[in-house]
Design a protein around this motif. Structure first.
Motif, PDB file in Angstrom:
ATOM      1  N   GLU A   1       0.757  -1.234   0.000  1.00  0.00           N
ATOM      2  CA  GLU A   1       0.000   0.000   0.000  1.00  0.00           C
ATOM      3  C   GLU A   1       0.802   1.308   0.000  1.00  0.00           C
ATOM      4  O   GLU A   1       0.788   2.014  -0.979  1.00  0.00           O
ATOM      5  CB  GLU A   1      -1.000  -0.007   1.180  1.00  0.00           C
ATOM      6  CG  GLU A   1      -2.039   1.066   1.130  1.00  0.00           C
ATOM      7  CD  GLU A   1      -2.478   1.427  -0.276  1.00  0.00           C
ATOM      8  OE1 GLU A   1      -1.694   2.111  -0.964  1.00  0.00           O
ATOM      9  OE2 GLU A   1      -3.577   1.066  -0.690  1.00  0.00           O
ATOM     10  N   PRO A   2       1.497   1.652   1.035  1.00  0.00           N
ATOM     11  CA  PRO A   2       2.255   2.896   0.865  1.00  0.00           C
ATOM     12  C   PRO A   2       3.522   2.584   0.078  1.00  0.00           C
ATOM     13  O   PRO A   2       4.357   1.788   0.490  1.00  0.00           O
ATOM     14  CB  PRO A   2       2.588   3.322   2.302  1.00  0.00           C
ATOM     15  CG  PRO A   2       1.840   2.371   3.200  1.00  0.00           C
ATOM     16  CD  PRO A   2       1.634   1.138   2.395  1.00  0.00           C
ATOM     17  N   GLU A   3       3.606   3.231  -1.042  1.00  0.00           N
ATOM     18  CA  GLU A   3       4.761   3.036  -1.923  1.00  0.00           C
ATOM     19  C   GLU A   3       6.067   3.210  -1.140  1.00  0.00           C
ATOM     20  O   GLU A   3       6.238   4.170  -0.414  1.00  0.00           O
ATOM     21  CB  GLU A   3       4.696   4.074  -3.039  1.00  0.00           C
ATOM     22  CG  GLU A   3       5.816   3.980  -4.057  1.00  0.00           C
ATOM     23  CD  GLU A   3       5.509   2.888  -5.076  1.00  0.00           C
ATOM     24  OE1 GLU A   3       6.466   2.382  -5.674  1.00  0.00           O
ATOM     25  OE2 GLU A   3       4.310   2.566  -5.254  1.00  0.00           O
ATOM     26  N   GLY A   4       6.954   2.260  -1.298  1.00  0.00           N
ATOM     27  CA  GLY A   4       8.268   2.415  -0.685  1.00  0.00           C
ATOM     28  C   GLY A   4       8.370   1.917   0.741  1.00  0.00           C
ATOM     29  O   GLY A   4       9.433   1.997   1.351  1.00  0.00           O
ATOM     30  N   LEU A   5       7.289   1.402   1.245  1.00  0.00           N
ATOM     31  CA  LEU A   5       7.325   0.862   2.605  1.00  0.00           C
ATOM     32  C   LEU A   5       8.099  -0.457   2.618  1.00  0.00           C
ATOM     33  O   LEU A   5       7.838  -1.336   1.809  1.00  0.00           O
ATOM     34  CB  LEU A   5       5.901   0.627   3.110  1.00  0.00           C
ATOM     35  CG  LEU A   5       5.772  -0.092   4.446  1.00  0.00           C
ATOM     36  CD1 LEU A   5       6.331   0.766   5.567  1.00  0.00           C
ATOM     37  CD2 LEU A   5       4.327  -0.453   4.731  1.00  0.00           C
ATOM     38  N   ALA A   6       9.040  -0.551   3.540  1.00  0.00           N
ATOM     39  CA  ALA A   6       9.777  -1.803   3.666  1.00  0.00           C
ATOM     40  C   ALA A   6       8.952  -2.800   4.454  1.00  0.00           C
ATOM     41  O   ALA A   6       8.233  -2.420   5.370  1.00  0.00           O
ATOM     42  CB  ALA A   6      11.113  -1.562   4.347  1.00  0.00           C
TER      43      ALA A   6
END
Lengths: 359, 359
Positions: A175-180
């Motif tokens: 969902e949140p782009e770039g979340l590890a």
DNA sequence: CCTCGGTACTAATACGCATTAGGCCCGCGT
DNA sequence: ACGCGGGCCTAATGCGTATTAGTACCGAGG
């Protein structure tokens, strides 16, 4: 002109009440606050400090019982050696089976190994309204934060990620782009289970899963198909049986219909409640059938804690190792690097619910 | 006309990456950082701020999505609105019965009611060695700290107390001078239970307790004696039976000896394991006796969760209320006041294990 | 004698917010 | 007209630490 006076006037660290600061230590040791910071911060390798000075500083710190202020450390664009753990679902559920305890075991251990302490933020029952809108924000007290629970709001997560704050989500998440994130390799695990079935001669296999398209579920489904395809067995959506209410759906009649259609093995997705697995087992015995003999069952996950009877064939999610992996990923982010492998391998569990196809 | 020049010289806040500070909000709103702090901090009552300005500031903060940095707030000798909860025993025990969950329910609720958020520090499994020596120190990230678990080291607690850091211990505690605590009123509760026995005609009553002189235990013992004395029944140490190993000690033989000596009621202290209570019940049935008829039993505490049979007469510790009381005490300390009543009343539980003395 | 390159340290500043001590302006009283 | 008080706002500073840009000194090399 009066800079000297001006300085002496201010530099005299008045013996204060309360906890000593680096300035007091510095004064006692006869050095500057900077030197104290350098010595105590272990940065004495970058900037040369004589052994003598170091000794004096350490002695003074010891005598005063100096302990760094975590808030100040954190503020000075530095590190705290604290890792936050944020859970959006109840941190202390009534049922310990639903808690994150197994994960936290690994988290705590690995954090200690990496030299971090833990801080737990509980965001569940806080009412949610106004305070909850920025609940995740207190994570900023720590150097980085581990987020548990699939219900973490995407916008708050995005906010942290955009700000460059190190966050790692436990469980796959797009969902949140770039979340590890760090998650279990359900695809491979499911493939292995199906592979085992096929190797024993099963050709007609169905997958039973609840109707909730979260990554953990779709990954298992993908692994299911891949396992069949890898063995040259054609597959498709018709092999997947989605049911919202396992209790009503997985009846003896349904079971017999499958068997009549040639099905020899049933693969069940593990869920929170294990409702599907339970219902299927009940259906088998209600239909007067025997599990390894008349039909093979496999469970894509671990059996519920109250499970009785033969150990189901399937795989186990190494929760502690997952927690540890998450901490490692977070530590990497905090250190400015990138986490490497987000997937943690599951362990195949042979079990006793799978046999050769009947006849 | 020239105010802009004056300000622009130094105040140009470069459009930064990352999260906005009050300075950015100020710039957008066309006011000073101070004003932003005043408005957002709710101090607009002390220092007059026009409704118009307040509106602008709030609008700007909203647009930028401003959220205060908890570390900075805390550092600026101010408050965080965070309450720490420090547990020295495992925060996530395998057995949820041993966890602090019931307390934390009350803690969390009351904290929310008082406008605080919670931060949990886990100090259990952190290895203890060097890091553990100052483990409690991270509590300083919050405005105050609640300490759970009787094994909190006195020296670390003393340190916080001496520094004027608000700390409240859950459970009575004398060790570090000046430490605030909140505990259950075991004395009154035990007195009430004994009073009930006496009122029903019992005169020969004994107390069974495990051999561990913690406050929670000695308080109950004191209440036991006081309850008897208040009714004019003489008492003394001979009425107290301390046993280290209830299993071996509380035998049917022992029970019969008591009854033969005229004892008509037995009061049992509640402990972690409830071993004494269990053993005594077993002894009663093994001896072929009936509980309310041949001998009355009372439990100074709550029955174990797996308890079966009639509800034991005794009292219940209102854990959630205790947690809430602890939070109120802590809030008082944080606000600079003094906590009021440290004792929380227990609820008498009538139960069905007490009857009139036989014959 | 005058750089040059170290070594050992320090002054100054930043971090983001809260708070204190004013500053400016406007209206009112005398 | 001048002072004065009050309403509204800001400059300046501090919190305790980390970091950067130096400064002072010293011995070696030219």
């Amino acid at each position: 002109m009066d800079e000297v006076r001006g300085q002496t006037r201010r530099r005299v660290a008045a013996p204060r009440a309360g906890r000593p600061r680096q300035a007091e230590v510095a004064q006692l040791a006869g050095v500057s606050q900077t030197t104290v910071s350098l010595v105590l911060g272990g940065k004495a390798d970058d900037v040369a400090i004589s052994a003598e000075t170091r000794r004096k500083v350490l002695g003074a710190a010891e005598r005063l019982g100096y302990v760094p202020d975590p808030a100040a450390s954190r503020l000075a664009a530095a590190r705290n050696n604290l890792l936050g753990v944020f859970s959006f679902t109840a941190t202390f559920p009534t049922d310990v089976q639903h808690s994150y305890y197994p994960f936290l075991v690994g988290v705590e251990q690995e954090a200690a190994a990496q030299g971090f302490d833990l801080v737990l933020f509980t965001g569940s029952s806080t009412g949610g309204a106004r305070a909850g809108a920025h609940a995740l924000h207190r994570a900023r007290l720590a150097d980085g934060c581990l987020v548990l629970g699939r219900h973490a709001p995407a916008d708050q997560l995005r906010r942290l990620v955009d700000d460059g704050f190190p966050v790692v989500h436990l469980g796959r998440r797009d969902e949140p782009e770039g979340l590890a994130w760090v998650g279990a390799d359900y695809v491979t695990a499911a493939r292995a289970v199906v592979g085992d079935l096929v190797a024993r001669g099963h050709r007609e296999v169905v997958l039973v899963c609840e109707d909730d398209p979260v990554p953990a579920s779709t990954d298992r489904e993908r692994g299911f198909h891949e396992g069949l395809l890898a063995a040259g067995v054609p597959t498709g959506p018709e092999r997947v049986h989605r049911c919202a209410d396992p209790e009503r759906d997985l009846t003896p009649a349904r079971l017999r219909a499958w068997l009549a259609a040639g099905v020899t093995a049933i693969v069940v997705e593990e869920t929170d409640t294990s409702a599907a697995w339970r219902a299927l087992n009940t259906a088998v015995s209600d239909a007067g059938l025997d599990c390894p003999r008349d039909v093979s069952l496999a469970l894509l996950g671990s059996p519920p804690p109250d499970h009785e009877g033969p150990v189901p064939t399937g795989f186990d999610l190494p929760r502690a190792r997952l927690g540890a992996a998450a901490v490692r990923a977070l530590a990497a982010l905090v250190a400015g690097g990138r986490p490497d492998e987000p997937l943690v391998e599951c362990a195949f569990r042979p079990g006793a619910t799978v046999g050769p196809p009947p006849r």
